[in-house]
Scaffold this motif. Structure first.
Motif, PDB file in Angstrom:
ATOM      1  N   HIS A 166       7.484 -19.354 -29.014  1.00  0.00           N
ATOM      2  CA  HIS A 166       7.613 -20.146 -27.914  1.00  0.00           C
ATOM      3  C   HIS A 166       8.823 -21.432 -27.984  1.00  0.00           C
ATOM      4  N   GLU A 224       6.303 -30.641 -27.371  1.00  0.00           N
ATOM      5  CA  GLU A 224       5.338 -29.878 -26.737  1.00  0.00           C
ATOM      6  C   GLU A 224       4.051 -30.616 -26.452  1.00  0.00           C
ATOM      7  N   HIS A 280      12.563 -21.444 -26.164  1.00  0.00           N
ATOM      8  CA  HIS A 280      13.069 -22.752 -25.439  1.00  0.00           C
ATOM      9  C   HIS A 280      14.548 -23.041 -25.869  1.00  0.00           C
ATOM     10  N   GLU A 332       8.193 -23.845 -19.417  1.00  0.00           N
ATOM     11  CA  GLU A 332       7.027 -23.835 -20.493  1.00  0.00           C
ATOM     12  C   GLU A 332       6.442 -22.419 -20.170  1.00  0.00           C
TER      13      GLU A 332
HETATM   14 ZN   LIG Z   1       7.102 -25.615 -24.845  1.00  0.00          ZN
END
Ligand SMILES: [Zn+2]
Length: 362
Positions: A151, A175, A155, A200
């Motif tokens: 994740h 986060e 980004h 996200e």
């Molecule tokens: Zn994130």
């Protein structure tokens, strides 16, 4: 005697072991921007008592940061709920587990003492790379780390960190849902908070697809350690348990916000959970339609067992898809479509910041 620095160093070794192939796979794709610049991203784990993760663009390179507290908490929760695994396939309708307040406390951000940290690290397979006969908490822990790192790296790869810092004038992507955008403000005609939420969901989608693909095709580290004893239904259920734990982390963060949800930086936790489950179902169904229903029913059973240990899991039961989709699920799906449409409409704006794979990796 417990030495906090030594404990954290050992934790970092396990983190690296669990996530190395994700990082190597992304490196092998040789991502580049349209201007030819190549991706350079550092992974940093800082010794910190506060649980957090973030992605930041620096001058010529980028960095993703995780605190040791976050990793320690993931590890402890994985082992605290491990007893559930041996009961997954039992359908008896009876209470089997005592409530364990420590699980709830860790979900809500409490930190462990050094003695407990040491104890949980000692439970991990002693020699990374060691073959194991049965799936266990180690696989939940590894899945959480693998989701986390993918994740955060997405980004960076998808240009989110650069766009947030250079074009929106905000800090790194952190986060934790934040109320840093209290007043409504727009970027190119879209609500800035919607753009951040779309980041996200996009990073979730890419991280999810990468991880699920690796599990299905036997390329994940837990599958490698269990080879040839991999039960794919159980393996995907473990992955769903990891997703559930993250959802509870995000839910706990949401409760701390005293502002209305539209001005936060992250989408509702329930929406992210539902998307996670949908990608998992979509990919499992393509791989083998029988897998889809078997994983759904085992995952539902897992959640009801987990609810006995920590009541927080109970809130995910009505968001866990079977054949029927509840009105809440449909509402969340519409919200997800809205954020993803914002992402598509805005994509020209961050195109120069996106790193594109220049090599196909088999
Ligand atoms: Zn994130």
């Amino acid at each position: 005697m417990t030495n906090p620095a030594a404990i954290d160093d050992e934790l970092k070794t396990h983190f690296k072991f669990a996530t190395d192939d994700i990082v190597d796979g992304l490196n092998a794709s040789q991502h580049r921007r349209v201007d030819g610049s190549s991706l350079s991203c550092k992974i940093v784990i800082v010794n910190d008592l506060e649980p957090y993760a973030l992605a930041a663009q620096r001058q010529e390179s980028s960095v993703v940061v995780f605190s040791t507290a976050l990793i320690h908490n993931c590890l402890a929760i994985a082992y605290l709920i491990e007893p559930v695994l041996s009961h997954l396939r039992s359908k008896k309708n009876e209470q089997r587990f005592e409530r364990n307040d420590l699980v709830s406390k860790l979900i809500w951000g409490s930190s462990l003492n050094d003695g407990d940290k040491r104890e949980y690290i000692n439970l991990l397979p002693r020699y990374p790379g060691f073959k194991v006969q049965r799936i266990g908490a180690f696989a939940i822990f590894y899945d959480m780390l693998r989701l986390l790192i993918a994740h955060e790296l997405f980004h960076i790869i998808l240009g989110h960190a650069s766009f947030s810092q250079r074009m929106l004038g905000l800090g790194p992507i952190a986060e934790k849902p934040q109320s840093r955008l209290k007043s409504f403000h727009e970027t190119e005609g879209e609500a800035t908070t919607d753009i951040l939420k779309s980041f996200e969901l996009h990073a979730d989608e890419m991280a999810m697809k990468l991880n699920i693909g690796q599990i299905l095709y036997g390329k994940d580290i837990s599958g490698y350690m269990m080879d040839p004893h991999v039960d794919l239904v159980e393996r995907l259920t473990i992955f769903n348990i990891a997703c559930s734990i993250f959802t509870l982390f995000w839910r706990a963060e949401e409760q701390d916000l005293s502002i209305d949800s539209m001005s936060t930086t992250h989408p509702p936790a329930g929406l992210r959970y539902l998307n996670f489950r949908d990608y998992q179902r979509e990919m499992a169904g393509v791989y083998d339609p029988n897998l889809l229903f078997a994983v759904d029913s085992l995952s539902l059973n897992a959640l009801s067992l987990l609810s006995e240990i920590a009541g927080e899991f109970n809130g995910l039961l009505n968001l866990t898809p079977l054949l029927f989709r509840t009105p809440t699920m449909k509402k969340l799906a519409r919200l997800s479509d809205h954020f993803m449409a914002v992402n598509v409409r805005m994509s020209e704006n961050w195109k120069p910041l996106v790193y594109i794979p220049s090599r196909e990796v088999p």
